[in-house]
Structure formats: structure tokens, C-alpha cells
Design a protein around this motif. Structure first.
Motif, PDB file in Angstrom:
ATOM      1  N   LEU A 204      41.509 -97.727  -4.678  1.00 53.04           N
ATOM      2  CA  LEU A 204      41.286 -96.875  -3.512  1.00 53.04           C
ATOM      3  C   LEU A 204      40.544 -95.610  -3.934  1.00 53.04           C
ATOM      4  CD1 LEU A 204      44.532 -96.998  -1.347  1.00 53.04           C
ATOM      5  CD2 LEU A 204      42.546 -98.506  -1.353  1.00 53.04           C
ATOM      6  N   ILE A 205      39.345 -95.451  -3.399  1.00 57.16           N
ATOM      7  CA  ILE A 205      38.521 -94.266  -3.656  1.00 57.16           C
ATOM      8  C   ILE A 205      38.579 -93.402  -2.409  1.00 57.16           C
ATOM      9  CG2 ILE A 205      36.199 -93.444  -4.188  1.00 57.16           C
ATOM     10  CD1 ILE A 205      35.653 -96.312  -5.284  1.00 57.16           C
ATOM     11  N   GLY A 206      39.101 -92.194  -2.533  1.00 57.26           N
ATOM     12  CA  GLY A 206      39.335 -91.368  -1.359  1.00 57.26           C
ATOM     13  C   GLY A 206      38.468 -90.126  -1.286  1.00 57.26           C
ATOM     14  N   TYR A 207      38.156 -89.742  -0.062  1.00 56.16           N
ATOM     15  CA  TYR A 207      37.585 -88.428   0.238  1.00 56.16           C
ATOM     16  C   TYR A 207      38.554 -87.735   1.171  1.00 56.16           C
ATOM     17  CZ  TYR A 207      35.098 -84.799   2.733  1.00 56.16           C
ATOM     18  OH  TYR A 207      34.771 -83.584   3.292  1.00 56.16           O
ATOM     19  N   VAL A 208      38.831 -86.444   0.925  1.00 55.08           N
ATOM     20  CA  VAL A 208      39.726 -85.671   1.788  1.00 55.08           C
ATOM     21  C   VAL A 208      39.016 -84.380   2.177  1.00 55.08           C
ATOM     22  CG1 VAL A 208      41.952 -84.503   1.988  1.00 55.08           C
ATOM     23  CG2 VAL A 208      41.769 -86.609   0.643  1.00 55.08           C
ATOM     24  N   LEU A 231      36.823 -97.641   0.104  1.00 50.98           N
ATOM     25  CA  LEU A 231      36.622 -96.222   0.360  1.00 50.98           C
ATOM     26  C   LEU A 231      37.500 -95.799   1.528  1.00 50.98           C
ATOM     27  CD1 LEU A 231      35.015 -93.642  -0.321  1.00 50.98           C
ATOM     28  CD2 LEU A 231      33.256 -94.425   1.297  1.00 50.98           C
ATOM     29  N   VAL A 232      38.259 -94.709   1.330  1.00 49.08           N
ATOM     30  CA  VAL A 232      39.167 -94.192   2.355  1.00 49.08           C
ATOM     31  C   VAL A 232      38.748 -92.764   2.682  1.00 49.08           C
ATOM     32  CG1 VAL A 232      41.549 -93.702   2.973  1.00 49.08           C
ATOM     33  CG2 VAL A 232      41.028 -95.635   1.466  1.00 49.08           C
ATOM     34  N   ILE A 233      38.450 -92.493   3.934  1.00 45.17           N
ATOM     35  CA  ILE A 233      37.998 -91.173   4.377  1.00 45.17           C
ATOM     36  C   ILE A 233      39.134 -90.521   5.157  1.00 45.17           C
ATOM     37  CG2 ILE A 233      36.249 -89.884   5.649  1.00 45.17           C
ATOM     38  CD1 ILE A 233      35.097 -91.456   3.314  1.00 45.17           C
ATOM     39  N   MET A 265      47.423 -88.819  -0.628  1.00 44.23           N
ATOM     40  CA  MET A 265      46.738 -88.333  -1.825  1.00 44.23           C
ATOM     41  C   MET A 265      47.291 -89.008  -3.077  1.00 44.23           C
ATOM     42  SD  MET A 265      44.294 -86.118  -2.620  1.00 44.23           S
ATOM     43  CE  MET A 265      44.205 -84.553  -1.744  1.00 44.23           C
ATOM     44  N   ALA A 266      48.614 -89.078  -3.183  1.00 47.29           N
ATOM     45  CA  ALA A 266      49.235 -89.670  -4.370  1.00 47.29           C
ATOM     46  C   ALA A 266      49.000 -91.171  -4.453  1.00 47.29           C
ATOM     47  CB  ALA A 266      50.741 -89.378  -4.368  1.00 47.29           C
ATOM     48  N   SER A 267      48.623 -91.783  -3.346  1.00 46.62           N
ATOM     49  CA  SER A 267      48.429 -93.230  -3.313  1.00 46.62           C
ATOM     50  C   SER A 267      46.988 -93.639  -3.588  1.00 46.62           C
ATOM     51  CB  SER A 267      48.881 -93.776  -1.949  1.00 46.62           C
ATOM     52  OG  SER A 267      50.237 -93.418  -1.693  1.00 46.62           O
ATOM     53  N   LEU A 268      46.103 -92.660  -3.732  1.00 43.39           N
ATOM     54  CA  LEU A 268      44.726 -92.961  -4.103  1.00 43.39           C
ATOM     55  C   LEU A 268      44.637 -93.253  -5.596  1.00 43.39           C
ATOM     56  CD1 LEU A 268      42.879 -90.091  -2.165  1.00 43.39           C
ATOM     57  CD2 LEU A 268      43.073 -92.491  -1.460  1.00 43.39           C
ATOM     58  N   ASP A 269      43.602 -93.945  -5.994  1.00 42.33           N
ATOM     59  CA  ASP A 269      43.322 -94.157  -7.413  1.00 42.33           C
ATOM     60  C   ASP A 269      42.323 -93.136  -7.940  1.00 42.33           C
ATOM     61  OD1 ASP A 269      44.860 -96.637  -8.000  1.00 42.33           O
ATOM     62  OD2 ASP A 269      43.574 -97.449  -6.420  1.00 42.33           O
ATOM     63  N   THR A 279      33.007 -73.216  -2.752  1.00 36.60           N
ATOM     64  CA  THR A 279      33.285 -72.076  -3.626  1.00 36.60           C
ATOM     65  C   THR A 279      34.524 -72.329  -4.488  1.00 36.60           C
ATOM     66  OG1 THR A 279      34.617 -70.975  -1.930  1.00 36.60           O
ATOM     67  CG2 THR A 279      32.256 -70.436  -2.016  1.00 36.60           C
ATOM     68  N   PHE A 280      35.392 -73.237  -4.048  1.00 38.01           N
ATOM     69  CA  PHE A 280      36.577 -73.597  -4.838  1.00 38.01           C
ATOM     70  C   PHE A 280      36.849 -75.097  -4.764  1.00 38.01           C
ATOM     71  CE2 PHE A 280      41.156 -73.986  -5.713  1.00 38.01           C
ATOM     72  CZ  PHE A 280      41.169 -73.421  -6.972  1.00 38.01           C
ATOM     73  N   CYS A 281      37.338 -75.593  -3.661  1.00 37.56           N
ATOM     74  CA  CYS A 281      37.691 -76.994  -3.382  1.00 37.56           C
ATOM     75  C   CYS A 281      39.158 -77.273  -3.705  1.00 37.56           C
ATOM     76  CB  CYS A 281      36.796 -77.997  -4.105  1.00 37.56           C
ATOM     77  SG  CYS A 281      36.948 -79.653  -3.361  1.00 37.56           S
ATOM     78  N   GLN A 282      39.995 -76.885  -2.755  1.00 34.11           N
ATOM     79  CA  GLN A 282      41.437 -77.026  -2.908  1.00 34.11           C
ATOM     80  C   GLN A 282      41.870 -78.487  -3.001  1.00 34.11           C
ATOM     81  OE1 GLN A 282      43.559 -74.981  -3.692  1.00 34.11           O
ATOM     82  NE2 GLN A 282      45.575 -75.576  -2.972  1.00 34.11           N
ATOM     83  N   THR A 283      41.159 -79.391  -2.335  1.00 33.60           N
ATOM     84  CA  THR A 283      41.587 -80.788  -2.372  1.00 33.60           C
ATOM     85  C   THR A 283      41.519 -81.360  -3.786  1.00 33.60           C
ATOM     86  OG1 THR A 283      39.351 -81.526  -1.766  1.00 33.60           O
ATOM     87  CG2 THR A 283      40.942 -81.266   0.014  1.00 33.60           C
ATOM     88  N   ILE A 284      40.644 -80.817  -4.625  1.00 32.40           N
ATOM     89  CA  ILE A 284      40.603 -81.284  -6.014  1.00 32.40           C
ATOM     90  C   ILE A 284      41.911 -80.952  -6.715  1.00 32.40           C
ATOM     91  CG2 ILE A 284      39.542 -80.866  -8.270  1.00 32.40           C
ATOM     92  CD1 ILE A 284      36.842 -80.739  -6.921  1.00 32.40           C
ATOM     93  N   GLN A 285      42.406 -79.718  -6.542  1.00 28.28           N
ATOM     94  CA  GLN A 285      43.684 -79.357  -7.168  1.00 28.28           C
ATOM     95  C   GLN A 285      44.825 -80.203  -6.618  1.00 28.28           C
ATOM     96  OE1 GLN A 285      43.957 -74.986  -8.972  1.00 28.28           O
ATOM     97  NE2 GLN A 285      44.428 -75.056  -6.820  1.00 28.28           N
ATOM     98  N   GLU A 286      44.797 -80.489  -5.320  1.00 28.50           N
ATOM     99  CA  GLU A 286      45.865 -81.282  -4.726  1.00 28.50           C
ATOM    100  C   GLU A 286      45.845 -82.711  -5.266  1.00 28.50           C
ATOM    101  OE1 GLU A 286      46.007 -78.640  -0.612  1.00 28.50           O
ATOM    102  OE2 GLU A 286      44.989 -80.578  -0.631  1.00 28.50           O
ATOM    103  N   ALA A 287      44.656 -83.254  -5.482  1.00 31.70           N
ATOM    104  CA  ALA A 287      44.555 -84.574  -6.094  1.00 31.70           C
ATOM    105  C   ALA A 287      45.087 -84.540  -7.520  1.00 31.70           C
ATOM    106  CB  ALA A 287      43.097 -85.048  -6.085  1.00 31.70           C
ATOM    107  N   GLN A 288      44.714 -83.513  -8.273  1.00 28.41           N
ATOM    108  CA  GLN A 288      45.172 -83.412  -9.655  1.00 28.41           C
ATOM    109  C   GLN A 288      46.687 -83.279  -9.727  1.00 28.41           C
ATOM    110  OE1 GLN A 288      42.641 -80.061 -10.699  1.00 28.41           O
ATOM    111  NE2 GLN A 288      41.257 -81.387 -11.847  1.00 28.41           N
ATOM    112  N   ALA A 289      47.273 -82.472  -8.825  1.00 26.31           N
ATOM    113  CA  ALA A 289      48.726 -82.343  -8.788  1.00 26.31           C
ATOM    114  C   ALA A 289      49.384 -83.675  -8.451  1.00 26.31           C
ATOM    115  CB  ALA A 289      49.135 -81.278  -7.773  1.00 26.31           C
ATOM    116  N   SER A 290      48.655 -84.553  -7.775  1.00 28.34           N
ATOM    117  CA  SER A 290      49.159 -85.878  -7.411  1.00 28.34           C
ATOM    118  C   SER A 290      48.910 -86.911  -8.494  1.00 28.34           C
ATOM    119  CB  SER A 290      48.485 -86.335  -6.102  1.00 28.34           C
ATOM    120  OG  SER A 290      48.695 -85.402  -5.060  1.00 28.34           O
ATOM    121  N   GLY A 291      48.316 -86.473  -9.607  1.00 27.70           N
ATOM    122  CA  GLY A 291      48.040 -87.391 -10.701  1.00 27.70           C
ATOM    123  C   GLY A 291      46.823 -88.270 -10.478  1.00 27.70           C
TER     124      GLY A 291
END
Length: 384
Positions: A204-208, A231-233, A265-269, A279-291
């Protein structure tokens, strides 16, 4: 302290600016500070009149054409000045200033109140995405004027900090964003959700995020046909129908928030983020926190967040062949993907909102002291 928070956008419209402000307000409440929020109205219903126990004063607003979720505040500098004078804050926090923020920084300056302006949105970069490239320099002039009048400017990434300094803006400091590592964690993995969006399995490849022009979600068409992937949008916005037409094999969930988003988020690969104006991209940190490892464009905030060959990959802006290759590298190697995911999770531990918000409170104190010294200097000059 007494803090007036001026928000260019706020509830019920949920985005990175709103999310960070809610975290800041919750922290101010825990500290025992007093606060007032000044924000645009939200149209019918007018939106919440309180947040974290603090009053929210709504100014009349109008929706942007073709993007009704985004509203622009009406009113004058004098009206904002009256609101600030009545509340008498020690400092004004101006979030992602542009229209209302420009009035607020002028009003605060007239009242002698220090301002901390938080640069969160690279609005000038949106001009070309919306077919108005000739506007870019005019928009940069507005950004320069706002931050030139601010007591302090806070930038969320090294890229943004250097970008502002390169345009002659002084007193710029780095203030990143926290992440809720309790809400976003690998433990939120949901096999049933995965099966609902990809019954045949696969990677599962996700965009958030928002489905808007500046996010460049259409670039993900280059991932079409990757074997064993789906792909999951996740998100909503004005381009949803156009993107569904462009990405017919993708699964669109619509907007997800709260625990729904954490489970998804945690269920994505793998998370992909193609927007070049972050300028930042919070969803990247949320993905990282989800492993979850990340493949993101190598410009702006993602440069600070993605450690290539360790927590994910970056690719050169415009090089969609690189995007496809980077995704294929991780989609086709489960061992590497899981190793990157573990490293991503480790990378964000300790980046909690309380830590970042306490740093912000320190910047408030610094702005107050800068203003105090300036006023004392002016008084000495006058008396001399």
C-alpha cells in the motif's frame, strides 16, 4: 503571559496551520497562560467560538473561488487594532500571515506590542500552480513586508529559514513542529482496513493531504502499473474528481481524521509526498511515528525530515522517473522497507508537542524582551 493568536485559517477547516495552533493552545492552557484567537469566520455556522477553553473572535470573511474551504478575512487594520487593544496581550502570535496577518502585524506595531510571525505556507510558490506566475514576485513582497515588521519570525525548516534570510528578512529562528507519538504509532496497524482498500493485498502506497494544485498529487500517476502495489489517496479538496479521473486505479478514502487517520497511516507500507512547496510537511512526521518510510520530493521541509537511505528516499524536483524508481526500490523489498520504517520511528521519538511548544513560549519571551529594549532605546533618544 497573555497571547493573542491571529490565525489566517482556523477551525472547522483542518490543515497544518490549524493543527499546530490547536497544539499550541492546548499547551498554553496547561501552562496557565491567557489567550485570545482572532480568525476568519467559516461561513454558515461561523465555526467554533472557543478552542482549548479560549475565546475565538471571528471576523467576516469570503471564500476563495474554486476553493470554498479556504476563507479570507475582511476588515481593516483599525478593527484588528481595537481587538488587540481590548485584550492587551503581551505578545501577538501570527500564524501563516498573509491577509489577516498583514493587518495584525501593522496593528500590533501601532500599539507597540511585539509579534511572533510563524512562516508556515510558501504562498508565492502557489502562483504558478494556479496559473498566475506573474503574481509570484508581488506575493513575495507581501511576505517580506509582513516579516520585516515582525519582532521575530519563526521558520519550520532550514530550507524555509534560509529562503527568508535570502530575501533579506532578519530575526528568523528555527521552530519545527511536534508529532503526537501516542496517536501515531505502529501499534495502530489495522489489517481489516488494509483489506477494505486492497482486497487483493499488495504493497500500500499512500498519499495523505489536501487534494489541491500545490500538492502535485497528479505526479503520482507515474506510479501507475507498479506490480503488486495499490495507491491510496487520503484527503479531500477541490481537485478530488479530477484526480480520480487521472488516477483511476487508486483508492480514494476522502478526509480521515483522529483515530481513523492514525489507523490508516500505520497500515500503509509507504508514504509518498510530491508537493514541492512544503515549508515543513507534518504528514511525513506522522508517517514516521507510525513506522512508515517516506519517499518525498527533495525540496523544502522534507529535506529536514527524510534521511535518505535510512528513513526513506528523496528525489529531485521534477524528476518523476526518480520518484518511480525510489518507490519501486522500497515496494519491492520488504526487508529494506521494514528497516527504514524502524529507523523512521526512532527518528521522531522525543519530537513531542510539549517540548516544541515550550520552545515557542521561549520565543514569546524573547520577542517581549526585544520590544522592551527597543522602547527603552527610543525613550532614551527622546529624552536626550
Amino acid at each position: 503571559m497573555r497571547i493573542a493568536v491571529v490565525a489566517e485559517s482556523f477551525l472547522p477547516h483542518m490543515n497544518g496551520v490549524t493543527h499546530s495552533l490547536l497544539q499550541v493552545l492546548a499547551h498554553l492552557r496547561r501552562r496557565g497562560d491567557d489567550a485570545l484567537v482572532i480568525a476568519p469566520s467559516s461561513g454558515p455556522g461561523d465555526g467554533p467560538r472557543a478552542a482549548a477553553g479560549y475565546p475565538v473572535h471571528r471576523l467576516p470573511s469570503f471564500p476563495l473561488r474554486n476553493y470554498p474551504d479556504v476563507r479570507v478575512a475582511a476588515g481593516t487594520v483599525a478593527r484588528v487594532r481595537r481587538l488587540l487593544a481590548d485584550f492587551a496581550p503581551d505578545v501577538v502570535h501570527i500564524a501563516s500571515p498573509f491577509v489577516l496577518g498583514w493587518r495584525a502585524v501593522q496593528a500590533a506595531r501601532q500599539l507597540g506590542i511585539p509579534t511572533v510571525s510563524v512562516y508556515q505556507t510558501e504562498i508565492p510558490a502557489y502562483a504558478a500552480r494556479y496559473g498566475l506566475p506573474w503574481l509570484e514576485q508581488l506575493l513575495w513582497q507581501r511576505v517580506e513586508n509582513i516579516h520585516g515588521l515582525s519582532t521575530l519570525t519563526l521558520a519550520p525548516s532550514r530550507f524555509a529559514l534560509e529562503q527568508l534570510q535570502g530575501r533579506g528578512i532578519g530575526r528568523v529562528h528555527l521552530w519545527r513542529r511536534g508529532v503526537d507519538t501516542a496517536r501515531f504509532s505502529p501499534g495502530k496497524y489495522d489489517g481489516a482496513w488494509r483489506a477494505s482498500v486492497a482486497p487483493e493485498g499488495g504493497c500500500l502506497i499512500g498519499y495523505v493531504g489536501r487534494l489541491a494544485a500545490e500538492k502535485q498529487v497528479e505526479d503520482l500517476a507515474v506510479l501507475a502499473g507498479l506490480p503488486g502495489t495499490r495507491l491510496v489517496i487520503i484527503g479531500s479538496g477541490p481537485l478530488r474528481q479530477a484526480l480520480q479521473d487521472r488516477l483511476p486505479e487508486a483508492h480514494f478514502t476522502g478526509f480521515l481524521g483522529g483515530e481513523q487517520l492514525a489507523r490508516a497511516m500505520a497500515s500503509l507500507d509507504l508514504l509518498v509526498h510530491p508537493g514541492e512547496s512544503e515549508t515543513f510537511c507534518q504528514t511525513i512526521q506522522e508517517a514516521q511515528a507510525s513506522g512508515v518510510p517516506v519517499v518525498a520530493v527533495g525540496r523544502g521541509g522534507p529535506l529536514d525530515l527524510v534521511d535518505p537511505s535510512r528513513t526513506g528516499w528523496t528525489y529531485a524536483p521534477g524528476r518523476l522517473d526518480e520518484l518511480r524508481d525510489r518507490v519501486l526500490d522500497l515496494a519491492g523489498d520488504g526487508i529494506k522497507r521494514r528497516a527504514f520504517g524502524r529507523a523512521a520511528w526512532e527518528a521522531v521519538q522525543g519530537r513531542t508537542w510539549p517540548v516544541l511548544c515550550e520552545q515557542l513560549a521561549g520565543y514569546y519571551v524573547q520577542a517581549i524582551e526585544i520590544k522592551r529594549r527597543a522602547l527603552n532605546a527610543e525613550a532614551r533618544t527622546y529624552l536626550a
